[in-house]
Design a protein around this motif. Sequence first.
Motif, short mmCIF file in Angstrom:
data_model
loop_
_atom_site.label_atom_id
_atom_site.label_comp_id
_atom_site.label_asym_id
_atom_site.label_seq_id
_atom_site.Cartn_x
_atom_site.Cartn_y
_atom_site.Cartn_z
N ALA A 134 0.82 -1.20 0.00
CA ALA A 134 0.00 0.00 0.00
C ALA A 134 0.86 1.26 0.00
CB ALA A 134 -0.92 0.00 1.22
N ALA A 135 1.93 1.25 0.78
CA ALA A 135 2.83 2.41 0.81
C ALA A 135 3.48 2.65 -0.54
CB ALA A 135 3.89 2.20 1.89
N ALA A 136 3.85 1.56 -1.23
CA ALA A 136 4.46 1.70 -2.55
C ALA A 136 3.44 2.19 -3.57
CB ALA A 136 5.07 0.36 -3.00
N VAL A 137 2.23 1.68 -3.47
CA VAL A 137 1.17 2.08 -4.39
C VAL A 137 0.85 3.56 -4.21
CG1 VAL A 137 -1.32 1.83 -4.79
CG2 VAL A 137 0.14 -0.19 -4.69
N ALA A 138 0.96 4.07 -2.99
CA ALA A 138 0.59 5.45 -2.71
C ALA A 138 1.37 6.45 -3.56
CB ALA A 138 0.82 5.75 -1.23
N ALA A 139 2.56 6.06 -3.99
CA ALA A 139 3.38 6.96 -4.81
C ALA A 139 3.63 6.42 -6.21
CB ALA A 139 4.72 7.19 -4.11
N ALA A 140 2.92 5.37 -6.59
CA ALA A 140 3.19 4.69 -7.86
C ALA A 140 2.58 5.44 -9.04
CB ALA A 140 2.64 3.27 -7.82
N PRO A 141 3.35 5.72 -10.08
CA PRO A 141 2.82 6.42 -11.25
C PRO A 141 1.65 5.72 -11.92
CG PRO A 141 5.22 6.44 -11.28
CD PRO A 141 4.81 5.52 -10.17
N VAL A 142 1.61 4.39 -11.86
CA VAL A 142 0.55 3.65 -12.56
C VAL A 142 -0.84 3.98 -12.02
CG1 VAL A 142 0.55 1.60 -11.07
CG2 VAL A 142 -0.06 1.37 -13.48
N VAL A 143 -0.92 4.41 -10.76
CA VAL A 143 -2.21 4.60 -10.11
C VAL A 143 -3.03 5.68 -10.81
CG1 VAL A 143 -3.34 5.33 -7.96
CG2 VAL A 143 -1.41 3.74 -7.90
N ALA A 144 -2.39 6.68 -11.35
CA ALA A 144 -3.11 7.80 -11.96
C ALA A 144 -3.98 7.37 -13.13
CB ALA A 144 -2.11 8.86 -12.43
N ARG A 145 -3.64 6.25 -13.78
CA ARG A 145 -4.45 5.82 -14.93
C ARG A 145 -5.42 4.69 -14.58
NH1 ARG A 145 0.43 2.74 -17.12
NH2 ARG A 145 1.11 4.77 -17.87
N LEU A 146 -5.41 4.25 -13.32
CA LEU A 146 -6.28 3.14 -12.92
C LEU A 146 -7.71 3.58 -12.74
CD1 LEU A 146 -4.11 1.27 -10.25
CD2 LEU A 146 -4.32 0.75 -12.69
N GLU A 147 -8.61 2.64 -13.01
CA GLU A 147 -10.02 2.81 -12.68
C GLU A 147 -10.37 2.02 -11.42
OE1 GLU A 147 -12.11 1.55 -16.14
OE2 GLU A 147 -11.32 3.16 -17.41
N GLU A 148 -9.70 0.88 -11.24
CA GLU A 148 -9.94 0.05 -10.06
C GLU A 148 -8.61 -0.36 -9.44
OE1 GLU A 148 -12.60 -3.21 -10.60
OE2 GLU A 148 -13.96 -2.09 -11.89
#
Length: 319
Positions: free
Chosen positions: A226-240
């Motif tokens: 979760a901590a890594a995801v919080a700053a992950a560039p991929v998240v900006a394009r995710l829908e889920e």
Amino acid sequence: MTIGDHLDELHGLPAYDFPGRDAPVADLPDPDAVAWRVRGEVYDSEEDWPAAFARFCETVDTTRVKALIVGAWEEAYDSSCEPVVNALTGARDRFPALRAVFVGDMVMEECEISWIHQGDITPLLDAYPELAELGVRGGTDLVFPAVKHAALRRLVMETGGLPAEVVRGVAASDLPALEHLDLWLGTPDYGGDSEVTDLEGILSGARFPNLRHLALRNSEMQDAVAAAVAAAPVVARLEELDLSMGVLTDEGAGALLAGQPLTHLARLDLHHHYLSEPMRNRLAETLRPAGVELDLDKDDADEDTESDGTVWRYVSVGE
């Protein structure tokens, strides 16, 4: 929790069991109307999986089959999926319409998830360049070196422990069409020896430009993920985003809230968690007003406390 139900659909098609050797085969559905499940028996099998598959190929118009579910094979607790993969790759010319394959659809009575012996499943991608979906259940001996595949849109790996080499292989793969990635990372007790750094190729967003649904779940290191995801560039394009089924505590959820905004998500799945009520309230107050569908069901998450104060928490699916 263990796996108690077989797949009920694949590639948007309802699952249908191809009849056993001694069962009547009249009134079968249209070949392209269902996801065909071909299976044998794990124990005392009278027909091995390749033989059942050969009978399937003789009975059904395979040129119209769109989805195949590989069920139990004999002695799956001790025998790899190699004969299954060999049978499928050897029949490639007979399945021009095949778009989805799931390998290892077994429930606990047949073989516990972490007892299922897999192997290298990437020959399926080489044999079927138009394959859109590939799924696998069981991480023991699973092999997935970095691959290139232009058509794959959905990749699912359900395990009680996903080997680090497999995680790195997925992360290094060239899958430009991939939209949905679902990895059950599991625990070290069942072979899940990956670390957050192994996810860098996924979280950077560079290799999977079309990724819209990311699930990194069933993990003992869910807080670190979760901590890594919080700053992950991929998240900006995710829908889920799915971080469910693992040992997520207030530490990991706090990192999510302190990181990049998640209000663009259509859905955030955190079910089976170890979050306090105040943290659940913070998540709900931050995300639900923005229209994010938020799953905070505690599900079967439970913890044990030893007399010395040691607290044990568990992933949803282990053995």
